[in-house]
Design a protein around this motif. Sequence first.
Motif, PDB file in Angstrom:
ATOM      1  N   SER A  94      30.366  34.482  41.124  1.00  0.00           N
ATOM      2  CA  SER A  94      31.610  34.488  41.903  1.00  0.00           C
ATOM      3  C   SER A  94      32.638  35.495  41.387  1.00  0.00           C
ATOM      4  O   SER A  94      33.355  36.117  42.171  1.00  0.00           O
ATOM      5  CB  SER A  94      32.227  33.082  41.915  1.00  0.00           C
ATOM      6  N   ASP A  95      32.714  35.672  40.076  1.00  0.00           N
ATOM      7  CA  ASP A  95      33.721  36.556  39.494  1.00  0.00           C
ATOM      8  C   ASP A  95      33.246  38.011  39.561  1.00  0.00           C
ATOM      9  O   ASP A  95      32.363  38.427  38.813  1.00  0.00           O
ATOM     10  CB  ASP A  95      33.987  36.153  38.039  1.00  0.00           C
ATOM     11  N   ASP A  98      34.111  40.377  36.284  1.00  0.00           N
ATOM     12  CA  ASP A  98      33.530  40.060  34.978  1.00  0.00           C
ATOM     13  C   ASP A  98      32.489  41.130  34.627  1.00  0.00           C
ATOM     14  O   ASP A  98      31.340  41.083  35.080  1.00  0.00           O
ATOM     15  CB  ASP A  98      32.888  38.670  35.019  1.00  0.00           C
TER      16      ASP A  98
END
Length: 300
Positions: A94-95, A98
């Motif tokens: 989801s990130d 990152d």
Amino acid sequence: MFLQLKKRKTSTKKFAGAKRRQVFSPLRQVCSQPSWRMVLHTNEVFSNQRKFTEKLAILIVRGNVACAVPMIILAGLMFFLKRRSPQYIYITWSDKNDWIAFMAFFIFETLTKAINISQFFLSQTWFLFAVAYLIIGISTVSTFLDHLPRQISYFRCLFLLNQAHNRCYPVTMLPVRFLFYFEFLIISAFVLIRLFTQINTTERAIMTELFFAFIISSFLVLHISGKMFKDSESLKWKLFQRAASLAGWEGKIWRKTAKSLQSFGVRVGSIRCISYAALSAFYITTTSVLTTVLVTFTDH
């Protein structure tokens, strides 16, 4: 009862070992002869064959490396540019900011692709080496100015080596590999023709690399396999002609011996050995299926 089964298993193993020794003992005897070693080291024809072997080996290695390395680089670049494509596991992360996770997924994808691609071309290189070794052996034996019995012994040794080579891999390996060549040739050609304007530069490079890599690989494998069968058939006929030129009872014996020799080649599935006909059949079928796919799935 247990002792009887154990004795039967032991006797079966002994019989199998004796059978293997019986099959390969002619090969050991011929290769251990001083005349064979002397020919290998002093014969001018073999010296030329060895130079040709070195050039062929270098060509095979460089060709497979030239196909594998760009494919690995392009596969890593493809993930870097289209990391959110549905074929990658990274889409579930989801990130998006990152970078540690991105680098972990990037290393994972690149490493797995590198292992698979390297394994594919490494096994292909080994196969080409093994077949080329036998072809060079056939051409070397055919140029020997030696007496007929020794040439027939050498031919039988090459036949045994070919049988051992065919048993080194599963029966389904080559059919699956040819199917792999066929599928990727169709897919890459279709994408380059029908979807050329809808893909980016990296995807075009990947499809082009796939197309040329697999068309060259399929040609090399099929051509070298057909050549081994043709050369063994030619050598068999040459030995039979030499035996036919002998007179008397000795000539009659050697004619029967030469007639009993079997030509050999690469086994593909249930086919004992394939010839040059497989090369034309493969590309005719590929062209026919590609034409059908292009006609069926048009731009409109």
